[in-house]
Design a protein around this motif. Structure first.
Motif, PDB file in Angstrom:
ATOM      1  N   LEU A  78       0.958  -1.140   0.033  1.00  0.00           N
ATOM      2  CA  LEU A  78      -0.023  -0.072  -0.069  1.00  0.00           C
ATOM      3  C   LEU A  78       1.033   1.174   0.028  1.00  0.00           C
ATOM      4  CD1 LEU A  78      -2.778  -0.737   2.708  1.00  0.00           C
ATOM      5  CD2 LEU A  78      -3.050  -0.804   0.081  1.00  0.00           C
ATOM      6  N   ASP A  79       0.452   2.393  -0.399  1.00  0.00           N
ATOM      7  CA  ASP A  79       0.777   3.501  -0.351  1.00  0.00           C
ATOM      8  C   ASP A  79       0.983   4.164   1.136  1.00  0.00           C
ATOM      9  OD1 ASP A  79       2.009   5.953  -0.687  1.00  0.00           O
ATOM     10  OD2 ASP A  79       0.551   6.988  -2.072  1.00  0.00           O
ATOM     11  N   ALA A  80       1.902   4.189   1.829  1.00  0.00           N
ATOM     12  CA  ALA A  80       1.821   4.901   3.217  1.00  0.00           C
ATOM     13  C   ALA A  80       1.276   6.188   3.163  1.00  0.00           C
ATOM     14  CB  ALA A  80       3.232   4.409   4.005  1.00  0.00           C
ATOM     15  N   GLU A  81       1.567   6.919   2.282  1.00  0.00           N
ATOM     16  CA  GLU A  81       1.563   8.409   2.134  1.00  0.00           C
ATOM     17  C   GLU A  81       0.027   8.485   1.988  1.00  0.00           C
ATOM     18  OE1 GLU A  81       3.944  10.225  -0.408  1.00  0.00           O
ATOM     19  OE2 GLU A  81       5.684   9.951   0.584  1.00  0.00           O
ATOM     20  N   SER A  82      -0.830   7.676   1.691  1.00  0.00           N
ATOM     21  CA  SER A  82      -2.369   7.729   1.480  1.00  0.00           C
ATOM     22  C   SER A  82      -3.193   7.681   2.623  1.00  0.00           C
ATOM     23  CB  SER A  82      -2.692   6.759   0.294  1.00  0.00           C
ATOM     24  OG  SER A  82      -2.752   5.496   1.051  1.00  0.00           O
ATOM     25  N   PHE A  83      -2.524   7.595   3.851  1.00  0.00           N
ATOM     26  CA  PHE A  83      -3.265   7.608   4.975  1.00  0.00           C
ATOM     27  C   PHE A  83      -2.387   8.374   5.941  1.00  0.00           C
ATOM     28  CE2 PHE A  83      -1.950   2.895   4.436  1.00  0.00           C
ATOM     29  CZ  PHE A  83      -1.199   2.643   5.339  1.00  0.00           C
ATOM     30  N   PRO A  84      -2.220   9.578   5.923  1.00  0.00           N
ATOM     31  CA  PRO A  84      -1.210  10.159   6.671  1.00  0.00           C
ATOM     32  C   PRO A  84      -1.181  10.223   8.201  1.00  0.00           C
ATOM     33  CG  PRO A  84      -2.476  11.757   5.589  1.00  0.00           C
ATOM     34  CD  PRO A  84      -2.879  10.328   5.012  1.00  0.00           C
ATOM     35  N   GLY A  85      -2.427   9.814   8.616  1.00  0.00           N
ATOM     36  CA  GLY A  85      -2.658   9.520  10.168  1.00  0.00           C
ATOM     37  C   GLY A  85      -2.229   8.284  10.810  1.00  0.00           C
ATOM     38  N   GLY A  86      -1.586   7.389   9.773  1.00  0.00           N
ATOM     39  CA  GLY A  86      -1.038   6.149  10.276  1.00  0.00           C
ATOM     40  C   GLY A  86      -1.993   5.250  10.505  1.00  0.00           C
ATOM     41  N   LEU A  87      -1.776   3.913  11.317  1.00  0.00           N
ATOM     42  CA  LEU A  87      -2.614   3.289  11.467  1.00  0.00           C
ATOM     43  C   LEU A  87      -4.074   3.776  12.391  1.00  0.00           C
ATOM     44  CD1 LEU A  87      -0.771  -0.202  12.031  1.00  0.00           C
ATOM     45  CD2 LEU A  87      -2.031   0.776  10.195  1.00  0.00           C
ATOM     46  N   ALA A 118       4.062  -0.109   3.759  1.00  0.00           N
ATOM     47  CA  ALA A 118       2.576  -0.407   4.250  1.00  0.00           C
ATOM     48  C   ALA A 118       1.890  -1.504   3.444  1.00  0.00           C
ATOM     49  CB  ALA A 118       1.824   1.101   4.133  1.00  0.00           C
ATOM     50  N   TRP A 119       1.173  -2.280   4.001  1.00  0.00           N
ATOM     51  CA  TRP A 119       0.600  -3.426   3.207  1.00  0.00           C
ATOM     52  C   TRP A 119      -0.785  -3.669   3.584  1.00  0.00           C
ATOM     53  CZ3 TRP A 119       4.291  -3.723   6.908  1.00  0.00           C
ATOM     54  CH2 TRP A 119       4.161  -4.541   8.148  1.00  0.00           C
ATOM     55  N   LEU A 120      -1.431  -4.453   2.540  1.00  0.00           N
ATOM     56  CA  LEU A 120      -2.783  -4.997   2.850  1.00  0.00           C
ATOM     57  C   LEU A 120      -2.677  -6.504   2.580  1.00  0.00           C
ATOM     58  CD1 LEU A 120      -5.800  -4.933   2.659  1.00  0.00           C
ATOM     59  CD2 LEU A 120      -5.840  -4.307   0.423  1.00  0.00           C
ATOM     60  N   THR A 121      -3.231  -7.393   3.436  1.00  0.00           N
ATOM     61  CA  THR A 121      -3.256  -8.761   3.494  1.00  0.00           C
ATOM     62  C   THR A 121      -4.860  -9.197   3.448  1.00  0.00           C
ATOM     63  OG1 THR A 121      -1.202  -9.141   4.347  1.00  0.00           O
ATOM     64  CG2 THR A 121      -2.617 -11.131   4.277  1.00  0.00           C
ATOM     65  N   GLN A 122      -5.128 -10.180   2.389  1.00  0.00           N
ATOM     66  CA  GLN A 122      -6.444 -10.770   2.563  1.00  0.00           C
ATOM     67  C   GLN A 122      -6.117 -12.173   2.990  1.00  0.00           C
ATOM     68  OE1 GLN A 122      -8.835 -10.509  -0.832  1.00  0.00           O
ATOM     69  NE2 GLN A 122     -10.686 -11.030   0.099  1.00  0.00           N
ATOM     70  N   LEU A 123      -7.158 -12.794   3.670  1.00  0.00           N
ATOM     71  CA  LEU A 123      -6.825 -14.193   4.208  1.00  0.00           C
ATOM     72  C   LEU A 123      -8.369 -14.999   4.000  1.00  0.00           C
ATOM     73  CD1 LEU A 123      -5.599 -12.309   6.722  1.00  0.00           C
ATOM     74  CD2 LEU A 123      -4.660 -14.216   7.443  1.00  0.00           C
ATOM     75  N   THR A 124      -8.239 -15.883   3.599  1.00  0.00           N
ATOM     76  CA  THR A 124      -9.467 -16.966   3.341  1.00  0.00           C
ATOM     77  C   THR A 124      -9.128 -18.395   3.307  1.00  0.00           C
ATOM     78  OG1 THR A 124     -11.159 -16.987   1.624  1.00  0.00           O
ATOM     79  CG2 THR A 124      -8.957 -16.807   0.765  1.00  0.00           C
ATOM     80  N   PHE A 125     -10.254 -19.274   3.332  1.00  0.00           N
ATOM     81  CA  PHE A 125     -10.142 -20.550   3.069  1.00  0.00           C
ATOM     82  C   PHE A 125     -10.902 -21.065   2.176  1.00  0.00           C
ATOM     83  CE2 PHE A 125      -9.849 -20.439   7.796  1.00  0.00           C
ATOM     84  CZ  PHE A 125      -8.576 -21.157   8.336  1.00  0.00           C
ATOM     85  N   ASP A 126     -11.354 -20.040   1.313  1.00  0.00           N
ATOM     86  CA  ASP A 126     -12.160 -20.316   0.005  1.00  0.00           C
ATOM     87  C   ASP A 126     -11.189 -20.554  -1.167  1.00  0.00           C
ATOM     88  OD1 ASP A 126     -14.488 -20.057   1.528  1.00  0.00           O
ATOM     89  OD2 ASP A 126     -14.664 -17.672   0.749  1.00  0.00           O
ATOM     90  N   ASP A 127     -11.626 -21.213  -2.424  1.00  0.00           N
ATOM     91  CA  ASP A 127     -10.796 -21.442  -3.414  1.00  0.00           C
ATOM     92  C   ASP A 127     -10.864 -20.459  -4.273  1.00  0.00           C
ATOM     93  OD1 ASP A 127     -10.338 -24.096  -2.075  1.00  0.00           O
ATOM     94  OD2 ASP A 127     -11.897 -24.794  -3.013  1.00  0.00           O
ATOM     95  N   GLY A 128     -11.579 -19.411  -4.209  1.00  0.00           N
ATOM     96  CA  GLY A 128     -11.479 -18.503  -5.162  1.00  0.00           C
ATOM     97  C   GLY A 128     -10.279 -17.662  -5.633  1.00  0.00           C
TER      98      GLY A 128
END
Length: 445
Positions: free
Chosen positions: A17-26, A121-131
């Motif tokens: 992710l672009d860390a500068e896109s959310f200047p307030g941080g987490l 910065a990063w984004l993770t998606q977690l799933t048990f589905d097969d899609g």
């Protein structure tokens, strides 16, 4: 009770992710009351949703959770374009303080994780589905969580909750009864049965217009930047104490013992920090309490370490409400039975430390159960996160509270009791430690 071992394969996708896109941080992502949170200095991890959960009670809760997690990630399908601690499969966790507590310890696997670390910065998606997992799909899923009803408030500048009508009520013990328990603890110490005892107390806050967990977390994250702000399943707080942080083969801890209310410096000669150094570092009682806490941690960590160093002298940790005597410990982990110990295996060996229980642990633990008249639940237990690579950060759930209903919160605070402890002073210290949570609820004391 424990959850069954996972039989489905977890799949994860991590994209930058672009860390500068959310200047307030987490903290800018703390917009839902059910958010999972671990953040310090605007960095860390936040999680949304839930695709898996482990629960356990009893003395084996850490090892059972470790087994469950290692089975879950053993055959995981991981696509990770960032590859740093906290990417890939992640679980947030909270564990009961006591092995005899009825409170369920838990690991929660979220659907979406947003991370920020060292400018990445990063984004993770977690799933048990097969899609198929795609970057566009992960971003859309995050957007759904952020846009859901009740998540529309900006988190960059927390609203000041001051002036909110709220009522405080006595918890398990009245103030007089708790001070009597401290006096009884001091008497036990003077017999030589134990060297230190940590006694906690609880109070209940009723907030008529409702408890807003996201607002509490934002308040804490902004006001207590040097602490680790945590939110897991209704447990919220901001702890200054790191039980264990593992990155690769390096483990670190921050040990606190010895406390001074910043209000005590008002009207005193010299700068506030000079006052803290004089009163804390110059106090035989405070230094003794701190030495016990350091010895407890380093003794338990030594069998897992091939090298270790700790501050020879504690430093003064300055927080908005109190000063602490603090020491940082760093260890290089060694292989035990053919592999580097996991953070949950280390927690199993380290918890409870003298900083939250006392010493000797067995004697102190029994006396706590006798004197507190309280099930601490997750208070003073480990809280944090871990990933599939063995990295993790686990603080001690201090300066926190459990949200028990839409309008009630149970707050906890504790004090280290040694031979020189005075019950009235220990009671005053608990009020100083309640202050972060009370402020975040808009309650002055």
């Amino acid at each position: 009770m424990t959850s069954a071992l996972p039989t489905r394969i977890i799949r994860t996708l991590t994209v930058p992710l672009d860390a500068e896109s959310f200047p307030g941080g987490l903290p800018s992502f703390l917009v839902r009351d059910d958010v999972l949170c671990w953040t310090r200095r605007e960095a860390g991890l936040v999680g949304f949703g839930e695709i898996g959960r482990f629960t356990a009670t009893g003395p084996e809760r850490f090892l059972e959770a470790d087994i469950w997690w290692r089975h879950l990630v053993l055959e995981a399908e991981i696509s990770d374009a960032v590859d740093c601690p906290g990417t890939g499969p992640v679980a947030f966790g909270s564990f009961a303080f006591s092995k005899v507590s009825a409170h369920e310890s838990r690991l929660i696997v979220p659907e979406i994780v947003v991370g920020l670390r060292d400018g990445n910065a990063w984004l993770t998606q977690l799933t048990f589905d097969d899609g198929e997992l795609t970057e566009a799909g992960a971003r859309a899923a995050l957007g759904r969580w952020l846009d859901a009803e009740g998540a529309g408030r900006s988190a960059e500048t927390p609203a000041d909750p001051a002036g909110r009508e709220a009522k405080l009520s006595t918890g398990s013990l009245t103030e007089a009864d708790w001070m009597a328990a401290v006096a009884e603890g001091v008497a036990e110490i003077r017999t030589g049965a134990l060297e230190k005892l940590v006694l906690a107390r609880d109070i209940v806050a009723t907030v008529p217009d409702g408890v807003n967990a996201a607002e509490i977390l934002r308040q804490l994250a902004v006001r207590y930047r040097e602490c680790w702000t945590y939110g897991v399943d209704g447990l919220v707080g901001s702890t200054p104490e790191m039980l264990i942080q593992v990155e690769g083969r390096t483990a670190q801890a921050r040990v606190l013992a010895g406390t001074l209310d910043r209000r005590d410096a008002e009207g005193m000669a010299g700068s506030p920090l000079e006052f803290a150094e004089r009163v804390l570092a110059g106090s035989e009682k405070q230094r003794h309490e701190h030495d016990i806490a350091i010895a407890s941690l380093t003794t338990q960590l030594a069998p897992f370490s091939e090298a270790m160093n700790a501050h020879s002298e504690p430093f003064i940790l300055e927080l908005p409400n109190v000063w602490h005597l603090a020491s940082d410990v760093k260890a290089e982990l060694t292989e035990v039975e053919g592999h580097v110990p996991t953070c949950l295996a280390l927690i199993n060996a380290l918890h409870p430390t003298a900083a939250v229980c006392g010493t000797p642990t067995t004697v102190a633990g029994a006396l706590i159960r006798k004197l507190e008249h309280l099930d601490r639940g997750p208070y003073a237990g480990p809280v944090g996160w871990l990933d599939a690579a063995g990295n993790g950060e686990w603080g001690i759930a201090l300066r926190g509270a459990v949200i028990e209903s839409p309008d009630t919160v149970r707050l906890y605070a504790g004090c280290g009791v040694v031979e020189g402890s005075v019950p009235e002073a220990e009671l005053a210290e608990t009020w100083a430690k309640f202050r972060p949570m009370l402020e975040s609820l808009g309650i002055s004391n």
